[in-house]
Design an enzyme around this catalytic site. Structure first.
Site, short mmCIF file in Angstrom:
data_model
loop_
_atom_site.label_atom_id
_atom_site.label_comp_id
_atom_site.label_asym_id
_atom_site.label_seq_id
_atom_site.Cartn_x
_atom_site.Cartn_y
_atom_site.Cartn_z
CE LYS A 86 11.02 1.59 3.82
NZ LYS A 86 12.41 1.53 4.35
CG ASP A 122 14.13 -1.45 5.65
OD1 ASP A 122 13.64 -1.09 6.76
OD2 ASP A 122 14.93 -0.73 5.02
CG ASP A 161 0.49 -10.85 2.60
OD1 ASP A 161 0.09 -11.96 3.00
OD2 ASP A 161 0.79 -10.61 1.42
CE1 TYR A 206 -2.34 -6.69 1.63
CE2 TYR A 206 -4.06 -8.23 1.00
CZ TYR A 206 -2.74 -7.98 1.30
OH TYR A 206 -1.81 -8.99 1.27
CG ASP A 259 3.82 -15.78 3.38
OD1 ASP A 259 2.82 -15.86 4.12
OD2 ASP A 259 3.82 -16.14 2.18
C1 IPM Z 1 -2.87 -14.14 3.46
C2 IPM Z 1 -2.96 -14.32 1.97
C3 IPM Z 1 -3.98 -13.35 1.40
C4 IPM Z 1 -3.52 -11.94 1.66
C5 IPM Z 1 -4.28 -13.54 -0.11
C6 IPM Z 1 -4.74 -14.94 -0.40
C7 IPM Z 1 -5.29 -12.53 -0.58
O1 IPM Z 1 -1.71 -14.16 1.39
O2 IPM Z 1 -3.90 -14.27 4.15
O3 IPM Z 1 -1.78 -13.88 3.96
O4 IPM Z 1 -2.70 -11.38 0.90
O5 IPM Z 1 -3.98 -11.36 2.65
MG MG Z 2 -0.13 -13.92 2.76
#
Ligand code: IPM
Ligand code: MG
Length: 369
Positions: free
Chosen positions: A194, A227, A251, A143, A255
């Site tokens: 990894k 993975d 990240d 990032y 999700d």
């Molecule tokens: C998160 C989001 C952010 C990230 C985006 C909005 C920049 O996906 O907080 O998980 O990738 O960190």
């Molecule tokens: Mg995210």
């Protein structure tokens, strides 16, 4: 120094203002009914601020970021940002806020609630009892790594570059956070990288292993490739307690793990920095779902990720674990009573709207108090 908590509220973009409004109602309930000393100030940040002031964040809000006891954040993301210069886009962006406040530890709890078992795409027997944390390193890795950018090569082709980079102290402080967190829970840490292909992954594994040996031998430590971790999250998520990983893997994997709860809309998060001189950590609390432009402005978003972020604030910034539990129980009770926003509702049933979910949580709080 006052005993009042200075809370900076940043609703932001998309569904951010809608869900944050419900989180604020809940926090105000604690202020009114439980004498929580909190002073809430709404800051200016996001696309609306840009249209008004020509900058994503106002100077006043920028200054407030550094002094607030905690930040309640909604979401950030708007098509207007695509037309800004990189410098304009950076000032006030979520990534700059994370970086400038040193919010290196991103705590994302994943808890499977029995009331929502049918909302998940995973089978009930797979998700039953899951209670884990994805601990994501938040101020390093790809990032922020340099060099980055898109350049044109002499022959006209273009090249996009990002850099994954970690230094040993960055790895050590997030690993330390993970081990300390695990000691307050089921005492297990799974470190994810990894190291089979990445140099930064090799260093990650070595630093975590050394710290474990030196200071946290009582904590059970395992290592997993990212993975495989993605696969294990949907195969058998109950095996995890604290999963610690880098910025990008965290990240993605958080999700993925969200579906264990039934909806991305359920997930809160805390982003914490190193303690300041007064012992308090800079802290930002936000639902992980983002701005969701496709449903923004309709009043149908699920505010529970934002409301549960208030519970995390009560626990981590205000040292009020009982109040945090009260709120988490109220969310559970609202769901048990059948409150469902569109993302959670079963086919053929009528969903309630964002405010309706806020009402349901407040009613459950009233009943419990
Ligand atoms: C998160 C989001 C952010 C990230 C985006 C909005 C920049 O996906 O907080 O998980 O990738 O960190
Ligand atoms: Mg995210």
């Amino acid at each position: 120094m006052s005993n009042e908590f200075d809370v900076l509220v940043l609703p932001g973009d998309g569904i951010g203002p809608e869900v944050t409004a419900q989180a604020v109602r809940v926090l105000e309930w604690f202020a009114d009914r439980r004498k929580l000393p909190a002073k809430l100030t709404e800051g200016e940040l996001g696309a609306a601020t840009y249209k008004r002031l020509g900058t994503i964040i106002s100077d006043k809000t920028q200054r407030h970021l550094g002094t607030a006891d905690l930040i309640l954040f909604g979401a950030m993301g708007d098509p207007i940002y695509d037309s800004l210069s990189p410098a304009e886009r950076r000032k006030g962006s979520l990534l700059s806020i994370r970086k400038s406040l040193g919010l290196f530890a991103n705590v994302r709890p994943i808890k499977a609630l029995a009331q929502l078992a049918s909302a998940s795409t995973l089978r009930p027997e797979v998700i039953e009892g899951v209670d884990m944390i994805v601990l994501r390193e938040l101020t390093g890795g790809v990032y922020f790594g340099q060099p980055r950018g898109i350049t044109t090569l002499p022959d006209g082709r273009r090249r996009g570059v990002d850099t994954q980079v970690y230094e040993s102290d960055e790895i050590e402080r997030i690993a330390r956070f993970a081990f300390e967190l695990a000691r307050t829970r089921r005492n297990r840490v799974c470190s994810v990288e990894k190291s089979n292909v990445m140099e930064s992954g090799k260093l990650w594994r070595a630093v975590v292993t050394d710290l474990h040996k030196a200071e946290f031998a009582d904590v059970e430590l395992s290592h997993m490739y990212a993975d495989n971790a993605a696969m294990q999250l949907v195969r058998n998520p109950r095996q995890f307690d604290v999963m610690v990983t880098d910025n990008l893997f965290g990240d993605v994997l958080s999700d993925c793990a969200a579906m264990i709860t039934g909806s991305l809309g359920m997930l809160p998060s805390a982003s914490l920095g190193a303690p300041r001189a007064d012992g308090r950590r800079p802290a930002l609390y936000e639902p992980i779902h983002g701005s969701a432009p496709d449903i923004a402005g309709q009043g149908i978003a699920n505010p529970l990720g934002a409301i549960l972020s208030v519970a995390m604030a009560l626990r981590h910034s205000m040292a009020l674990p009982k109040e945090a539990e009260l709120l988490e129980q109220a969310v559970g009770e609202a769901l048990a009573q059948g409150a469902r926003t569109a993302d959670l509702v079963q086919p053929g049933r009528q969903p309630i709207d964002t405010k309706g979910m806020g009402d349901a949580v407040l009613a459950a709080l009233e009943k419990a108090a």
